[in-house]
Design a protein around this motif. Structure first.
Motif, PDB file in Angstrom:
ATOM      1  N   ALA A 299      76.514  69.715  24.106  1.00 48.06           N
ATOM      2  CA  ALA A 299      76.305  71.047  24.666  1.00 48.06           C
ATOM      3  C   ALA A 299      75.180  71.782  23.941  1.00 48.06           C
ATOM      4  O   ALA A 299      74.389  72.509  24.571  1.00 48.06           O
ATOM      5  CB  ALA A 299      77.599  71.843  24.592  1.00 48.06           C
ATOM      6  N   GLU A 300      75.070  71.605  22.628  1.00 44.51           N
ATOM      7  CA  GLU A 300      74.008  72.270  21.873  1.00 44.51           C
ATOM      8  C   GLU A 300      72.623  71.800  22.316  1.00 44.51           C
ATOM      9  O   GLU A 300      71.662  72.576  22.276  1.00 44.51           O
ATOM     10  CB  GLU A 300      74.203  72.023  20.377  1.00 44.51           C
ATOM     11  N   ASN A 301      72.515  70.547  22.724  1.00 40.53           N
ATOM     12  CA  ASN A 301      71.237  70.078  23.278  1.00 40.53           C
ATOM     13  C   ASN A 301      70.837  70.906  24.489  1.00 40.53           C
ATOM     14  O   ASN A 301      69.673  71.298  24.643  1.00 40.53           O
ATOM     15  CB  ASN A 301      71.354  68.596  23.664  1.00 40.53           C
ATOM     16  N   ALA A 302      71.816  71.181  25.357  1.00 46.79           N
ATOM     17  CA  ALA A 302      71.523  71.966  26.562  1.00 46.79           C
ATOM     18  C   ALA A 302      71.183  73.413  26.217  1.00 46.79           C
ATOM     19  O   ALA A 302      70.267  74.005  26.802  1.00 46.79           O
ATOM     20  CB  ALA A 302      72.718  71.910  27.510  1.00 46.79           C
ATOM     21  N   VAL A 303      71.905  73.987  25.261  1.00 45.44           N
ATOM     22  CA  VAL A 303      71.645  75.373  24.871  1.00 45.44           C
ATOM     23  C   VAL A 303      70.243  75.497  24.261  1.00 45.44           C
ATOM     24  O   VAL A 303      69.500  76.450  24.561  1.00 45.44           O
ATOM     25  CB  VAL A 303      72.727  75.865  23.887  1.00 45.44           C
ATOM     26  N   ALA A 304      69.869  74.537  23.424  1.00 44.66           N
ATOM     27  CA  ALA A 304      68.529  74.577  22.828  1.00 44.66           C
ATOM     28  C   ALA A 304      67.454  74.470  23.907  1.00 44.66           C
ATOM     29  O   ALA A 304      66.420  75.155  23.842  1.00 44.66           O
ATOM     30  CB  ALA A 304      68.376  73.443  21.818  1.00 44.66           C
ATOM     31  N   TRP A 305      67.686  73.611  24.895  1.00 41.31           N
ATOM     32  CA  TRP A 305      66.728  73.506  26.007  1.00 41.31           C
ATOM     33  C   TRP A 305      66.587  74.838  26.733  1.00 41.31           C
ATOM     34  O   TRP A 305      65.479  75.261  27.062  1.00 41.31           O
ATOM     35  CB  TRP A 305      67.191  72.411  26.971  1.00 41.31           C
ATOM     36  N   ARG A 306      67.710  75.512  26.975  1.00 41.06           N
ATOM     37  CA  ARG A 306      67.649  76.807  27.669  1.00 41.06           C
ATOM     38  C   ARG A 306      66.897  77.835  26.835  1.00 41.06           C
ATOM     39  O   ARG A 306      66.103  78.632  27.360  1.00 41.06           O
ATOM     40  CB  ARG A 306      69.057  77.325  27.968  1.00 41.06           C
ATOM     41  N   ASP A 307      67.097  77.811  25.530  1.00 37.80           N
ATOM     42  CA  ASP A 307      66.491  78.823  24.652  1.00 37.80           C
ATOM     43  C   ASP A 307      65.024  78.551  24.345  1.00 37.80           C
ATOM     44  O   ASP A 307      64.234  79.485  24.193  1.00 37.80           O
ATOM     45  CB  ASP A 307      67.272  78.900  23.336  1.00 37.80           C
ATOM     46  N   THR A 308      64.658  77.267  24.217  1.00 39.00           N
ATOM     47  CA  THR A 308      63.320  76.927  23.715  1.00 39.00           C
ATOM     48  C   THR A 308      62.514  76.028  24.647  1.00 39.00           C
ATOM     49  O   THR A 308      61.318  75.813  24.403  1.00 39.00           O
ATOM     50  CB  THR A 308      63.425  76.216  22.356  1.00 39.00           C
ATOM     51  N   GLY A 309      63.162  75.473  25.659  1.00 38.89           N
ATOM     52  CA  GLY A 309      62.475  74.528  26.530  1.00 38.89           C
ATOM     53  C   GLY A 309      62.542  73.098  26.053  1.00 38.89           C
ATOM     54  O   GLY A 309      62.012  72.182  26.707  1.00 38.89           O
TER      55      GLY A 309
END
Length: 328
Positions: A299-309
């Motif tokens: 899930a953190e991978n997805a959150v980082a993608w949302r926050d930083t691309g």
């Protein structure tokens, strides 16, 4: 503005609830399909920006049916069910969980190696069949045994470190030149030399075109006739027909396998009944600690993608420009 959609496909042995909570807190709309059929995934995740998978196959055909997709997150270190080149060509990142179960998998491999060296599965079977004779198996002193570790990534290095105080010698090989952080006390050898020298061989490599059937009939023939095999990585690393033939002919003394080419294996699979094989059901990575780490990091991978691309742990070729039909 609509929220990005994150879709869990197949939910395996792990509870996704903590990951769902993390994603929703970050602003995602989350769906849990518990489904790996590509037609169902394509229909129910057509608007997904993120796909969170267990063992689902994500190939070019499925990617073409998910026009909004930007990120595929696996729930393991392995990414062999994802077509990395097809994802990159469509501007889709692929992220994995590189360190969720390093201790668990290394410990499982060590336990399997110890069980084989001391003949535990074979003696157990004989006792249950009415035989009471400890001399029926060639039991070995650990300090006289040489362990070979093929693949010196996180798990291979951890196994080597665990094994050093127990085994007489630990020998390592990695197909990637210049592998970093080689453990002190582990001798490096070529693959062919390692095969010929070791008493126990443990495999710790990803499954790629270059490693598929890495251990086939020619490689098994180089091994000592009393050698033992441990595989907790991917079933496809081993030619199982050649392995079973070597066990039947006495050219290999035993094997401990946590992974098979087809999982679960068919009920009539020869390996299920082979007396020289110790099996576990792809369980090397499991523990309460690893389960929490896998779900959280996915899930953190997805959150980082949302926050930083960009996801935290991206693997494979860099995604190319977003193709037509895959808007940014």
């Amino acid at each position: 503005m609509s929220r990005p959609v994150a879709v869990y496909t197949d939910v395996t042995e792990l509870d996704p609830a903590p990951g769902v909570a993390l994603l929703e807190q970050a602003g995602f709309e989350v769906r849990v399909l518990d489904e790996s059929d590509p037609d169902r995934v394509a229909a129910l995740a057509a608007d997904a920006s993120v796909l969170l998978i267990g063992y689902s196959v994500v190939d070019a055909a499925l990617l073409d049916r998910l026009p909004q997709l930007r990120l595929v997150c696996t729930q393991s270190a392995g990414v062999d069910t994802v077509d990395l080149a097809a994802a990159a060509a469509r501007g889709v990142q692929v992220a994995h969980v590189p360190d969720g179960a390093t201790d668990d998998v290394a410990g499982h491999a060590l336990a399997m190696a110890l069980a084989l060296v001391r003949g535990l599965p074979f003696l157990d079977r004989q006792v249950r069949e009415g035989q009471w004779d400890g001399t029926s198996e060639p039991l070995r002193r650990l300090s006289s045994v040489r362990l070979g570790v093929v693949g010196m990534g996180r798990i291979g290095r951890r196994l080597a470190t665990m094994a050093l105080p127990l085994f007489g010698e630990v020998v390592g090989h990695d197909p990637v030149p210049g592998t970093q952080h080689w453990p002190d006390g582990v001798r490096s050898a070529s693959f062919d030399d390692l095969l010929a020298e070791v008493d126990v061989l443990s495999l710790h490599l990803p499954l790629t075109d270059g490693t598929r059937s890495l251990l086939g009939a020619p490689q098994l023939a180089r091994m000592r006739p009393d050698a033992l095999l441990v595989n907790v990585s991917r079933g496809g690393l081993v030619d199982h027909d050649a392995l079973l033939a070597a066990l039947d002919d006495g050219r290999l003394a035993g094997a401990a396998l946590d992974v098979l080419p087809v999982e679960p294996p068919p009920a009539d699979s020869v390996v299920l009944r082979h007396p020289r094989v110790l099996l576990t059901p792809h369980a090397a990575y499991l523990s309460p600690d690893s389960a929490a780490a896998y779900v959280r990091t996915q899930a953190e991978n997805a959150v980082a993608w949302r926050d930083t691309g960009r996801a935290l742990h991206v693997v494979g070729p860099a995604p190319g420009p977003v193709a037509s039909g895959h808007p940014g």
